[in-house]
Design a protein around this motif. Structure first.
Motif, PDB file in Angstrom:
ATOM      1  N   ALA A 244      44.909  37.032  37.545  1.00  0.00           N
ATOM      2  CA  ALA A 244      45.002  36.456  38.892  1.00  0.00           C
ATOM      3  C   ALA A 244      44.480  37.442  39.938  1.00  0.00           C
ATOM      4  O   ALA A 244      43.786  37.041  40.890  1.00  0.00           O
ATOM      5  CB  ALA A 244      46.450  36.076  39.193  1.00  0.00           C
ATOM      6  N   THR A 245      44.781  38.719  39.757  1.00  0.00           N
ATOM      7  CA  THR A 245      44.305  39.734  40.702  1.00  0.00           C
ATOM      8  C   THR A 245      42.793  39.835  40.661  1.00  0.00           C
ATOM      9  O   THR A 245      42.138  39.884  41.705  1.00  0.00           O
ATOM     10  CB  THR A 245      44.937  41.102  40.390  1.00  0.00           C
ATOM     11  N   ARG A 246      42.227  39.875  39.449  1.00  0.00           N
ATOM     12  CA  ARG A 246      40.764  39.939  39.330  1.00  0.00           C
ATOM     13  C   ARG A 246      40.124  38.707  39.987  1.00  0.00           C
ATOM     14  O   ARG A 246      39.130  38.831  40.701  1.00  0.00           O
ATOM     15  CB  ARG A 246      40.358  40.004  37.862  1.00  0.00           C
ATOM     16  N   SER A 247      40.674  37.569  39.722  1.00  0.00           N
ATOM     17  CA  SER A 247      40.125  36.330  40.262  1.00  0.00           C
ATOM     18  C   SER A 247      40.170  36.335  41.791  1.00  0.00           C
ATOM     19  O   SER A 247      39.164  36.025  42.455  1.00  0.00           O
ATOM     20  CB  SER A 247      40.902  35.139  39.727  1.00  0.00           C
ATOM     21  N   GLU A 248      41.297  36.686  42.362  1.00  0.00           N
ATOM     22  CA  GLU A 248      41.410  36.714  43.828  1.00  0.00           C
ATOM     23  C   GLU A 248      40.525  37.790  44.441  1.00  0.00           C
ATOM     24  O   GLU A 248      39.866  37.566  45.464  1.00  0.00           O
ATOM     25  CB  GLU A 248      42.867  36.959  44.233  1.00  0.00           C
ATOM     26  N   PHE A 249      40.502  38.972  43.826  1.00  0.00           N
ATOM     27  CA  PHE A 249      39.721  40.080  44.391  1.00  0.00           C
ATOM     28  C   PHE A 249      38.232  39.743  44.413  1.00  0.00           C
ATOM     29  O   PHE A 249      37.579  39.881  45.445  1.00  0.00           O
ATOM     30  CB  PHE A 249      39.966  41.370  43.596  1.00  0.00           C
ATOM     31  N   PHE A 250      37.687  39.302  43.278  1.00  0.00           N
ATOM     32  CA  PHE A 250      36.241  39.056  43.228  1.00  0.00           C
ATOM     33  C   PHE A 250      35.850  37.787  43.988  1.00  0.00           C
ATOM     34  O   PHE A 250      34.742  37.721  44.535  1.00  0.00           O
ATOM     35  CB  PHE A 250      35.746  39.042  41.782  1.00  0.00           C
ATOM     36  N   THR A 251      36.741  36.805  44.063  1.00  0.00           N
ATOM     37  CA  THR A 251      36.476  35.649  44.916  1.00  0.00           C
ATOM     38  C   THR A 251      36.459  36.076  46.379  1.00  0.00           C
ATOM     39  O   THR A 251      35.569  35.681  47.153  1.00  0.00           O
ATOM     40  CB  THR A 251      37.538  34.551  44.704  1.00  0.00           C
ATOM     41  N   GLY A 252      37.413  36.906  46.759  1.00  0.00           N
ATOM     42  CA  GLY A 252      37.446  37.427  48.130  1.00  0.00           C
ATOM     43  C   GLY A 252      36.229  38.268  48.450  1.00  0.00           C
ATOM     44  O   GLY A 252      35.673  38.204  49.560  1.00  0.00           O
TER      45      GLY A 252
END
Length: 136
Positions: A40-48
């Motif tokens: 979830a962190t990877r997904s949010e970080f790279f989407t951001g």
């Protein structure tokens, strides 16, 4: 003009939203401090990160469009850069020669020129120029 301004503000807000997506897992505590990043962190970080980059590019594009529009309307003057002056050429140092040395170097040249002028007839049929000079 208003559309460009609204676009610039929207792009700036998108940049801020992207930055929030990047730091939210750490700020809200959903990411453990000592562990690897969760999915979830990877997904949010790279989407951001993607949203922030696109928003920043959009904000820059809209700001440049607003500037071009202001220049076209004559409300902003573009300063022209002064051309840089060309560097002055550095003169080569002249060899130091005395008058006597110069005279000895030029003497053979002067003699060859004198002989050439004495032996070459003038186009109008008169005598050589050297003889005229010596007769004065």
């Amino acid at each position: 003009m208003i559309r460009k301004f609204v676009g610039a503000v929207t792009a700036a807000l998108a940049t801020l939203a992207g930055l929030w997506l990047m730091i939210a897992p750490f700020a809200l505590g959903t990411q453990p401090e000592a562990g690897d990043w969760t999915d979830a962190t990877r997904s949010e970080f790279f989407t951001g990160l993607g949203v922030a980059v696109v928003g920043l590019a959009g904000a820059i594009a809209f700001v440049l469009a607003i500037h071009a529009d202001l220049v076209a309307r004559g409300l902003v003057e573009v300063k022209q850069r002064a051309p840089e002056p060309a560097p002055e050429p550095v003169p080569a140092p002249a060899p130091q020669a005395s008058s006597a040395e110069l005279a000895t170097l030029l003497a053979p040249l002067v003699e060859a020129l004198r002989e050439d002028l004495n032996n070459t007839p003038r186009p109008n049929g008169k005598g050589s120029l050297v003889g005229v000079e010596e007769n004065r």
